[in-house]
Design an enzyme around this catalytic site. Structure first.
Site, short mmCIF file in Angstrom:
data_model
loop_
_atom_site.label_atom_id
_atom_site.label_comp_id
_atom_site.label_asym_id
_atom_site.label_seq_id
_atom_site.Cartn_x
_atom_site.Cartn_y
_atom_site.Cartn_z
N THR A 3 0.82 -1.20 0.00
CA THR A 3 0.00 0.00 0.00
C THR A 3 0.86 1.26 0.00
O THR A 3 2.02 1.22 0.38
CB THR A 3 -0.98 0.01 1.20
OG1 THR A 3 -1.91 1.07 1.05
CG2 THR A 3 -0.24 0.16 2.53
N CYS A 4 0.25 2.33 -0.47
CA CYS A 4 0.84 3.68 -0.40
C CYS A 4 -0.33 4.63 -0.17
O CYS A 4 -1.34 4.23 0.42
CB CYS A 4 1.63 4.01 -1.67
SG CYS A 4 0.63 4.09 -3.17
N ARG A 5 -0.25 5.85 -0.62
CA ARG A 5 -1.34 6.79 -0.42
C ARG A 5 -2.56 6.42 -1.26
O ARG A 5 -3.67 6.28 -0.75
CB ARG A 5 -0.90 8.21 -0.74
CG ARG A 5 -1.98 9.25 -0.54
CD ARG A 5 -1.46 10.66 -0.88
NE ARG A 5 -2.50 11.64 -0.68
CZ ARG A 5 -3.44 11.94 -1.58
NH1 ARG A 5 -3.47 11.33 -2.74
NH2 ARG A 5 -4.35 12.86 -1.31
#
Length: 112
Positions: A63-65
Site C-alpha cells: 500500500t501507499c497513499r
C-alpha cells in the site's frame, strides 16, 4: 485515483487474505500521520535494499497513499519472485473504509 496497469494484481482493503503481510511504501512523514496497525514500513526508495525483511512464503499486500507507488513496488516484487498484490486505492481507501488506523502524534490518524 491512480490508474493501475492491467497486469498488476490488486485487491481491496476488505479482501485481505489471512496470513498476508501488509507493507506500506510511503515516506516516513506519511507513515507517521496514519497507517494500518499491522503494516510494516518499508519506504519505496528502500525496498531493494530491504528485500531480506520480506517473507517469501506469505502473500505481500503493498500500500501507499492512493496506489501508484505500491503498484511500482508490486511490479518489482513480482519480478523478484514474491507473491505481491497491490492494495486498490491505498491508504486513502483504507481510511474511507473506516479500517483501523494508528499514528505517531496527537489527534486522530489521517492520510494526506
Amino acid at each position: 485515483m491512480t490508474q493501475m496497469p492491467a497486469d498488476i494484481p490488486s485487491i481491496t482493503h476488505d479482501q485481505l487474505p489471512d496470513g498476508a503481510v501488509l507493507v506500506d511504501v510511503r515516506e516516513d512523514s506519511e507513515w507517521a500521520l496514519g497507517r494500518a496497525p499491522q503494516a510494516r514500513h518499508t519506504p519505496l526508495g528502500e525496498l531493494t535494499s530491504r528485500l531480506d525483511e520480506l517473507p517469501q512464503e506469505r502473500p505481500i499486500i503493498v500500500t501507499c497513499r492512493s496506489g501508484g507507488r505500491s503498484a511500482r513496488a508490486v511490479a518489482f516484487l513480482l519480478d523478484q519472485g514474491y507473491d505481491a498484490i497491490n492494495l486498490t486505492g491505498g491508504m486513502l481507501a483504507w481510511q474511507e473504509g473506516a479500517r483501523p488506523m494508528t499514528h505517531d502524534g496527537p489527534g486522530i490518524p489521517s492520510v494526506s
